[in-house]
Design a protein around this motif. Structure first.
Motif, PDB file in Angstrom:
ATOM      1  N   SER A  43       0.852  -1.181   0.000  1.00  0.00           N
ATOM      2  CA  SER A  43       0.000   0.000   0.000  1.00  0.00           C
ATOM      3  C   SER A  43       0.889   1.233   0.000  1.00  0.00           C
ATOM      4  O   SER A  43       1.703   1.410   0.919  1.00  0.00           O
ATOM      5  CB  SER A  43      -0.887  -0.039   1.254  1.00  0.00           C
ATOM      6  OG  SER A  43      -1.685   1.102   1.375  1.00  0.00           O
ATOM      7  N   PRO A  52     -10.282  -4.146   3.517  1.00  0.00           N
ATOM      8  CA  PRO A  52     -10.532  -4.507   2.120  1.00  0.00           C
ATOM      9  C   PRO A  52     -11.915  -4.056   1.639  1.00  0.00           C
ATOM     10  O   PRO A  52     -12.820  -3.822   2.447  1.00  0.00           O
ATOM     11  CB  PRO A  52     -10.420  -6.037   2.128  1.00  0.00           C
ATOM     12  CG  PRO A  52     -10.718  -6.436   3.537  1.00  0.00           C
ATOM     13  CD  PRO A  52     -10.241  -5.311   4.400  1.00  0.00           C
ATOM     14  N   HIS A  53     -12.051  -3.956   0.323  1.00  0.00           N
ATOM     15  CA  HIS A  53     -13.327  -3.565  -0.270  1.00  0.00           C
ATOM     16  C   HIS A  53     -14.454  -4.529   0.102  1.00  0.00           C
ATOM     17  O   HIS A  53     -15.622  -4.125   0.122  1.00  0.00           O
ATOM     18  CB  HIS A  53     -13.200  -3.476  -1.794  1.00  0.00           C
ATOM     19  CG  HIS A  53     -12.508  -2.235  -2.247  1.00  0.00           C
ATOM     20  ND1 HIS A  53     -11.214  -2.237  -2.681  1.00  0.00           N
ATOM     21  CD2 HIS A  53     -12.924  -0.948  -2.320  1.00  0.00           C
ATOM     22  CE1 HIS A  53     -10.857  -1.004  -3.017  1.00  0.00           C
ATOM     23  NE2 HIS A  53     -11.869  -0.201  -2.790  1.00  0.00           N
ATOM     24  N   GLY A  59     -14.086   2.221  -0.173  1.00  0.00           N
ATOM     25  CA  GLY A  59     -12.658   2.450  -0.331  1.00  0.00           C
ATOM     26  C   GLY A  59     -12.218   3.782   0.256  1.00  0.00           C
ATOM     27  O   GLY A  59     -12.935   4.415   1.039  1.00  0.00           O
ATOM     28  N   PRO A  67      -8.307   0.257  -1.220  1.00  0.00           N
ATOM     29  CA  PRO A  67      -8.949  -0.065   0.065  1.00  0.00           C
ATOM     30  C   PRO A  67      -8.613   1.005   1.102  1.00  0.00           C
ATOM     31  O   PRO A  67      -7.654   1.764   0.939  1.00  0.00           O
ATOM     32  CB  PRO A  67      -8.340  -1.411   0.436  1.00  0.00           C
ATOM     33  CG  PRO A  67      -7.047  -1.464  -0.294  1.00  0.00           C
ATOM     34  CD  PRO A  67      -7.225  -0.660  -1.556  1.00  0.00           C
TER      35      PRO A  67
END
Length: 150
Positions: A43, A52-53, A59, A67
């Motif tokens: 990231s 997480p999505h 997001g 995310p």
């Protein structure tokens, strides 16, 4: 220092040798203590722990394709960095962390808004970081994030 990596393992392999043990130990402590639901990934060119999505489909507001970030660790040129978004967004958590850090026989806390800098891997308070990481669930982070965005 931005390391070009394809995976978390690749990132670790590219960390300079003097910082690698600190990064590896931080990762172990985080993985052991982070509440269920956060996902480890690359990231922003660092090792990241995100919502997480599948849990938070909206997001990150600046780029909804990403995310929701929560925590990152990185090997920078002169230090190892721990970026904890909860410290930035929760004044009580920040106060707790500063108070607990001050009890340790370490150097003065070197910190920005969400970035804690450790110039020496030997001076990383791993136990304290483990407790810090455990203090915020995924849902608490989402709620805090959404409140900050209002």
């Amino acid at each position: 220092m931005k390391l070009k990596a394809d995976s978390v393992e690749d990132y670790i392999a590219k960390v300079p040798e003097d910082k690698r043990p600190g990064i590896i130990k931080l990762r172990e402590i985080i993985r052991k203590n982070i509440p269920q639901g956060f996902t480890e990934t690359l990231s922003y060119g660092m090792i990241g722990y995100v919502v997480p999505h599948s849990i938070y489909p909206s997001g990150y507001h600046t780029n909804p394709k990403l995310p929701l970030p929560f925590l990152n660790i990185a090997a920078q040129k002169n230090f190892i960095a721990l970026y904890h978004m909860g410290l930035y967004a929760n004044p009580d958590l920040l106060k707790w962390f500063k108070t607990e850090y001050a009890k340790l026989p370490l150097n003065k806390l070197d910190m920005g808004k969400s970035c804690i800098r450790f110039k020496s891997p030997a001076k990383i308070p791993f136990d304290l970081i483990g407790v810090l990481v455990s203090k915020m669930s995924v849902q608490e982070w989402i709620d805090l994030y959404e409140n900050q965005m209002r």
